[in-house]
Design an enzyme around this catalytic site. Structure first.
Site, mmCIF file in Angstrom:
data_model
loop_
_atom_site.group_PDB
_atom_site.id
_atom_site.type_symbol
_atom_site.label_atom_id
_atom_site.label_comp_id
_atom_site.label_asym_id
_atom_site.label_seq_id
_atom_site.Cartn_x
_atom_site.Cartn_y
_atom_site.Cartn_z
ATOM 1 N N ARG A 160 -32.358 51.772 27.659
ATOM 2 C CA ARG A 160 -31.804 50.830 28.651
ATOM 3 C C ARG A 160 -31.190 51.574 29.830
ATOM 4 N NH1 ARG A 160 -34.141 48.096 25.532
ATOM 5 N NH2 ARG A 160 -33.613 46.023 24.753
ATOM 6 N N SER A 235 -29.682 40.529 25.855
ATOM 7 C CA SER A 235 -28.606 41.317 25.226
ATOM 8 C C SER A 235 -27.520 41.615 26.251
ATOM 9 C CB SER A 235 -29.153 42.645 24.711
ATOM 10 O OG SER A 235 -30.185 42.425 23.798
ATOM 11 N N GLU A 338 -24.380 45.841 28.946
ATOM 12 C CA GLU A 338 -25.712 46.213 29.450
ATOM 13 C C GLU A 338 -26.033 45.477 30.755
ATOM 14 O OE1 GLU A 338 -29.413 46.834 30.290
ATOM 15 O OE2 GLU A 338 -29.297 44.913 29.274
HETATM 16 N N1 EPU Z 1 -28.062 41.202 13.691
HETATM 17 C C1 EPU Z 1 -27.026 40.542 13.066
HETATM 18 N N2 EPU Z 1 -26.452 39.489 13.721
HETATM 19 C C2 EPU Z 1 -26.859 39.074 14.954
HETATM 20 C C3 EPU Z 1 -27.900 39.765 15.593
HETATM 21 C C4 EPU Z 1 -28.500 40.841 14.942
HETATM 22 O O1 EPU Z 1 -26.620 40.875 11.961
HETATM 23 O O2 EPU Z 1 -26.289 38.095 15.460
HETATM 24 C C5 EPU Z 1 -28.752 42.298 12.975
HETATM 25 C C6 EPU Z 1 -30.127 41.791 12.495
HETATM 26 O O3 EPU Z 1 -30.041 41.179 11.261
HETATM 27 C C7 EPU Z 1 -30.908 43.067 12.412
HETATM 28 C C8 EPU Z 1 -30.315 43.917 13.527
HETATM 29 O O4 EPU Z 1 -29.042 43.337 13.837
HETATM 30 O O5 EPU Z 1 -30.673 43.731 11.206
HETATM 31 C C9 EPU Z 1 -31.195 44.016 14.754
HETATM 32 O O6 EPU Z 1 -31.379 42.722 15.330
HETATM 33 P P1 EPU Z 1 -32.612 42.400 16.306
HETATM 34 O O7 EPU Z 1 -33.885 42.792 15.672
HETATM 35 O O8 EPU Z 1 -32.456 41.008 16.775
HETATM 36 O O9 EPU Z 1 -32.440 43.428 17.515
HETATM 37 P P2 EPU Z 1 -31.161 43.910 18.345
HETATM 38 O O10 EPU Z 1 -30.910 45.331 18.046
HETATM 39 O O11 EPU Z 1 -30.020 42.951 18.167
HETATM 40 C C10 EPU Z 1 -32.586 44.797 20.349
HETATM 41 C C11 EPU Z 1 -32.657 44.662 21.832
HETATM 42 C C12 EPU Z 1 -33.304 43.342 22.226
HETATM 43 C C13 EPU Z 1 -34.702 43.297 21.636
HETATM 44 C C14 EPU Z 1 -34.582 43.450 20.097
HETATM 45 C C15 EPU Z 1 -35.927 43.558 19.438
HETATM 46 C C16 EPU Z 1 -30.784 45.944 22.705
HETATM 47 C C17 EPU Z 1 -29.463 45.903 23.381
HETATM 48 N N3 EPU Z 1 -31.331 44.757 22.408
HETATM 49 O O12 EPU Z 1 -31.714 43.780 19.846
HETATM 50 O O13 EPU Z 1 -33.425 43.337 23.655
HETATM 51 O O14 EPU Z 1 -35.355 42.073 21.938
HETATM 52 O O15 EPU Z 1 -33.871 44.688 19.795
HETATM 53 O O16 EPU Z 1 -36.490 44.801 19.741
HETATM 54 O O17 EPU Z 1 -31.306 47.027 22.451
HETATM 55 C C18 EPU Z 1 -32.510 42.607 25.704
HETATM 56 O O18 EPU Z 1 -32.389 43.795 26.012
HETATM 57 O O19 EPU Z 1 -32.152 41.683 26.484
HETATM 58 C C19 EPU Z 1 -33.037 42.253 24.394
HETATM 59 C C20 EPU Z 1 -33.110 40.982 23.977
#
Ligand code: EPU
Length: 343
Positions: A160, A235, A338
């Site tokens: 990012r 995010s 972010e």
């Molecule tokens: N999780 C929770 N609670 C929540 C959200 C997530 O416990 O409310 C846990 C999930 O269970 C999972 C882990 O966190 O174990 C990861 O969650 P997720 O796969 O939704 O991905 P993320 O790390 O929360 C990142 C990116 C997203 C992208 C997703 C999928 C960043 C800041 N965000 O989110 O990017 O869509 O991975 O690759 O790196 C964005 O940048 O706007 C964005 C949506």
């Protein structure tokens, strides 16, 4: 040049925040932008408006980058080189690539925003980052009006992050982005758990680009709010990276903490670090699904702050600060915002 006075920016930012632009112009060519730069330097740029939180009226001239056009520069049997102008919708470009069987960005389906801003924060999702397909970024230098080209290396891409958020922030206006995509032997990336599960549920064993794109769209729709219906900027925070010591302390108290291990680069002797999903931390702190009148934390993904209607940018920013403080107290982790906050 058609400069409009007193225009609401509500429809120009995906958070749907209603602030006023004292002066506003929509630009649809590089030439027009160069002409403008001869007489105006104090600009506020807006493109897809998908990564910003507006908290006040904008006094500078708001320049809406609306330069359209996609062209194929060259191609061979295996690869295609494409240049896309900054004002093209990112998702529409992805759909066009998938339809033409050009591979590399299908995992980045349905990300809001325009092509011109995709390099700034190096958009990424489901195991893919846009940096792996970008060959060149063209931009106008605001000071001189000269068109400058940044190679992939020069963009200094990170998680990012890029040179456009750091060394050259505010100095350039991105006008086009060039990509190298595959025409066959696609490097499909289905390793991100949820994609595999989605494909398996449809009994797809040999996925096409379209299958992957469709899977990503289904997953995103199930977790992330549609900005056309509920204002948001994806995010709101980056996922923090913590030391092994800090990680083990959190794991001791919460054995189910999700994490990604980050190995030290090359043969450096540094320790392994751990990336922890900020969404999980925010959920643990009790904010998930919390609504405070017009704004709140999304019920399905705690990393996303939302505007239910007429929230102000300041209200959302204050919620973000409250979340940051709580996470610092509870976990000793300092979350990094972010989204670009316009204070
Ligand atoms: N999780 C929770 N609670 C929540 C959200 C997530 O416990 O409310 C846990 C999930 O269970 C999972 C882990 O966190 O174990 C990861 O969650 P997720 O796969 O939704 O991905 P993320 O790390 O929360 C990142 C990116 C997203 C992208 C997703 C999928 C960043 C800041 N965000 O989110 O990017 O869509 O991975 O690759 O790196 C964005 O940048 O706007 C964005 C949506």
């Amino acid at each position: 040049m058609n400069i409009q006075q007193n225009k609401s920016l509500k429809n120009y930012n995906t958070f749907g925040i209603s602030v006023n632009a004292k002066r506003f112009i929509s630009i649809d060519s590089v030439y027009q932008l160069q002409q403008l730069l001869k007489v105006e330097k104090d600009l506020f740029l807006i493109s897809g408006g998908s990564n910003m939180l507006l908290t006040k009226d904008i006094k500078e001239l708001v320049v809406h980058i609306n330069i359209k056009g996609i062209s194929i520069d060259k191609e061979n049997e295996n690869e295609v080189f494409i240049t896309v102008n900054a004002g093209e919708s990112w998702h529409e470009f992805v759909v066009w690539c998938v339809e033409n069987n050009y591979g590399g960005i299908e995992n980045l389906s349905l990300i809001p925003g325009n092509v011109g801003t995709c390099p700034i924060q190096n958009i990424g999702a489901y195991g893919v980052e846009v940096k792996d397909t970008i060959t060149k970024v063209e931009a106008l230098e605001i000071e001189t009006g000269k068109l400058v080209s940044f190679s992939n290396d020069e963009c200094n891409f990170g998680y990012r992050n890029s040179i456009f958020k750091n060394e050259v922030k505010g100095k350039y206006i991105i006008t086009s982005v060039s990509f190298k995509l595959t025409k066959n032997k696609h490097q499909l990336n289905t390793s991100y758990g949820a994609i595999d599960v989605e494909l398996a549920s449809k009994e797809i064993e040999k996925p096409t680009l379209k299958n992957i794109s469709d899977a990503v769209i289904t997953i995103r729709k199930s977790k992330l709010p549609d900005p056309k219906k509920i204002g948001n900027s994806g995010s709101f925070f980056k996922n923090p990276v913590v030391s092994k010591k800090q990680f083990l302390k959190i794991k001791e108290a919460n054995s189910k903490v999700p994490f990604y291990e980050i190995k030290p680069l090359g043969d450096s002797k540094g320790d392994v670090e751990y990336k922890i999903p900020a969404g999980w931390l925010i959920e643990q702190a009790g904010f998930k699904g919390k609504r405070f009148g017009n704004y709140g934390v999304h019920e399905k993904q705690a990393l996303v702050l939302v505007n239910y209607g007429n929230a102000t940018g300041l209200e959302i920013y204050q919620l973000a600060e409250k979340i940051k403080q709580t996470i610092l107290q509870k976990f000793g982790i300092s979350l990094e915002i972010e989204v670009n906050i316009i204070l």
